[in-house]
Design a protein around this motif. Structure first.
Motif, PDB file in Angstrom:
ATOM      1  N   LYS A  58      49.131   2.665   2.837  1.00 46.85           N
ATOM      2  CA  LYS A  58      49.772   3.725   3.617  1.00 46.85           C
ATOM      3  C   LYS A  58      49.731   5.038   2.854  1.00 46.85           C
ATOM      4  CE  LYS A  58      54.093   4.877   6.008  1.00 46.85           C
ATOM      5  NZ  LYS A  58      55.471   4.398   6.323  1.00 46.85           N
ATOM      6  N   TRP A  62      45.155   4.853   4.782  1.00 46.39           N
ATOM      7  CA  TRP A  62      44.246   3.905   5.406  1.00 46.39           C
ATOM      8  C   TRP A  62      44.980   3.062   6.440  1.00 46.39           C
ATOM      9  CZ3 TRP A  62      43.555  -1.440   5.886  1.00 46.39           C
ATOM     10  CH2 TRP A  62      42.272  -1.843   6.310  1.00 46.39           C
ATOM     11  N   SER A  63      44.339   2.841   7.566  1.00 50.27           N
ATOM     12  CA  SER A  63      44.875   1.968   8.604  1.00 50.27           C
ATOM     13  C   SER A  63      43.868   0.878   8.916  1.00 50.27           C
ATOM     14  CB  SER A  63      45.183   2.762   9.884  1.00 50.27           C
ATOM     15  OG  SER A  63      46.198   3.709   9.653  1.00 50.27           O
ATOM     16  N   ALA A  64      44.370  -0.272   9.267  1.00 48.87           N
ATOM     17  CA  ALA A  64      43.496  -1.398   9.601  1.00 48.87           C
ATOM     18  C   ALA A  64      42.756  -1.134  10.902  1.00 48.87           C
ATOM     19  CB  ALA A  64      44.318  -2.667   9.726  1.00 48.87           C
ATOM     20  N   THR A  66      41.731  -1.577  14.556  1.00 48.94           N
ATOM     21  CA  THR A  66      42.564  -2.089  15.647  1.00 48.94           C
ATOM     22  C   THR A  66      41.699  -2.729  16.724  1.00 48.94           C
ATOM     23  OG1 THR A  66      42.495   0.069  16.762  1.00 48.94           O
ATOM     24  CG2 THR A  66      44.319  -0.341  15.238  1.00 48.94           C
ATOM     25  N   PHE A  88      51.123  -3.384  10.358  1.00 49.86           N
ATOM     26  CA  PHE A  88      50.281  -2.524  11.188  1.00 49.86           C
ATOM     27  C   PHE A  88      50.688  -2.544  12.656  1.00 49.86           C
ATOM     28  CE2 PHE A  88      47.343  -3.409   7.573  1.00 49.86           C
ATOM     29  CZ  PHE A  88      47.171  -2.098   7.162  1.00 49.86           C
ATOM     30  N   ASN A  92      48.472  -3.727  17.851  1.00 44.04           N
ATOM     31  CA  ASN A  92      47.156  -3.222  17.452  1.00 44.04           C
ATOM     32  C   ASN A  92      46.107  -4.321  17.297  1.00 44.04           C
ATOM     33  OD1 ASN A  92      47.708  -0.383  17.243  1.00 44.04           O
ATOM     34  ND2 ASN A  92      48.973  -0.868  15.453  1.00 44.04           N
TER      35      ASN A  92
END
Length: 333
Positions: A58, A62-64, A66, A88, A92
């Protein structure tokens, strides 16, 4: 499960099994009680490691990916998959799949996954899921690397080849961390290394002359653990220092074409382990694109950063210059 109903003899047996590290000994779990006791104690501590790693992602923005499946491979009680999906957001993802060599473990993980995420399909990965060619959105791997047989290693390699991203957490021991580093080297041609590394080059820890080093970090236990009589008893009986929660991790995302025209940014560094403080200075084991090296930070050069590091509150990514083993300038990212 609570401290009053916890079966301490089950935990003793599990601890002996973990310490033996026998790849051919079969599943750990004999009963659902085994899994309940594990999930409440050892599993929860693993969850704290995942919490620390996810918070670091975070901080790095970075985000996973989706819209895809989360596969928790080697799920055990399912603690890792639940932590990831919860962080997350279940909205998502399209599905949480679970796989373990123990049917009992998959029963447990499936039950508690459905309980945690009633609106998300949660089920076991089938033979076709594991051996097909459908993309995997997010591959979750936790505390398995030192137990992999040749067959399991081949299966995991094939799953990585189908994954959009891989989130992997392991104990922070010398042996296990360096094994995980070997997987980084194996996979970095296919993936961009998101964390913990601040670069995409060869792992400096694994280069000749650095055999005694390993890449590890420390997760903070939740507030109040030290004053909790149950956790104190668990720590004493299991021989665990509640203040120290070392872990290693690796986050990978499949490579995509790099956008042209992006302005260069200062190359960051990451501090491995913890700073060692002395009177007026600290020693830091630094990793950057140039490799790994022990650096000295003078308190007078960066008093605020020195204080943050001393209290364990410094960020893991840094932008600084160093020369002849000394940090010479702190830069703004």
């Amino acid at each position: 499960m609570n401290w009053e109903s916890l079966d301490w003899e089950v935990l003793d047996r599990l601890r002996e099994t973990f310490l033996a590290g026998d790849k051919t000994g079969g599943p750990y779990w004999h009963t659902i009680t085994d899994l309940e006791c594990y999930d409440f104690t050892y599993g929860e501590r693993i969850g704290w490691k995942w919490d620390a790693m996810l918070q670091e992602l975070k901080r790095r923005g970075w985000s996973a990916p989706t819209g895809g499946t989360v596969l928790d491979w080697g799920c055990g009680s399912g603690i890792a998959g639940r932590r990831v999906v919860n962080f997350f957001g279940p909205q998502n993802f399209t599905r949480l799949q679970l796989h373990d060599h123990s049917d009992l473990a998959m029963d447990f993980a499936e039950h508690y996954g459905r309980k945690a995420f009633p609106g998300l399909p949660v089920d076991r990965a089938t033979y076709r899921d594991l051996n097909g060619d459908e993309p995997i959105g997010l591959l979750v791997v936790s505390h398995v690397v030192n137990e992999l047989t040749d067959i399991a290693r081949a299966e995991l390699t094939a799953l990585c080849a189908r994954a959009q991203a891989v989130l992997w957490v392991e104990p922070g021991t010398h042996e296990v961390s360096r094994l995980l580093g070997g997987w980084r080297e194996q996979l970095r041609d296919q993936f961009q290394v998101i964390a913990p590394c601040p670069h995409q080059a060869t792992c400096g820890v694994l280069t000749a002359g650095n055999e005694r080093h390993w890449c590890h970090f420390f997760a903070p236990p939740p507030v109040g653990v030290y004053a909790d009589s149950g956790w104190v008893r668990f720590g004493q009986r299991a021989g665990i220092d509640l203040r120290s929660l070392p872990y290693s991790f690796l986050v990978l995302e499949r490579k995509t074409p790099v956008a042209l025209g992006n302005p260069p940014i200062p190359a960051p560094s990451v501090m491995i382990g913890e700073a060692r403080h002395y009177k007026g200075y600290a020693k830091i084991f630094n990793c950057d694109a140039g490799g790994v090296a022990e650096l000295m930070l003078q308190k007078r050069d960066a008093p605020l950063l020195f204080k943050e590091l001393k209290h364990g509150a410094g960020p893991s990514l840094h932008h600084w210059s160093h020369e002849n083993g000394r940090i010479t300038r702190i830069e703004s990212p």
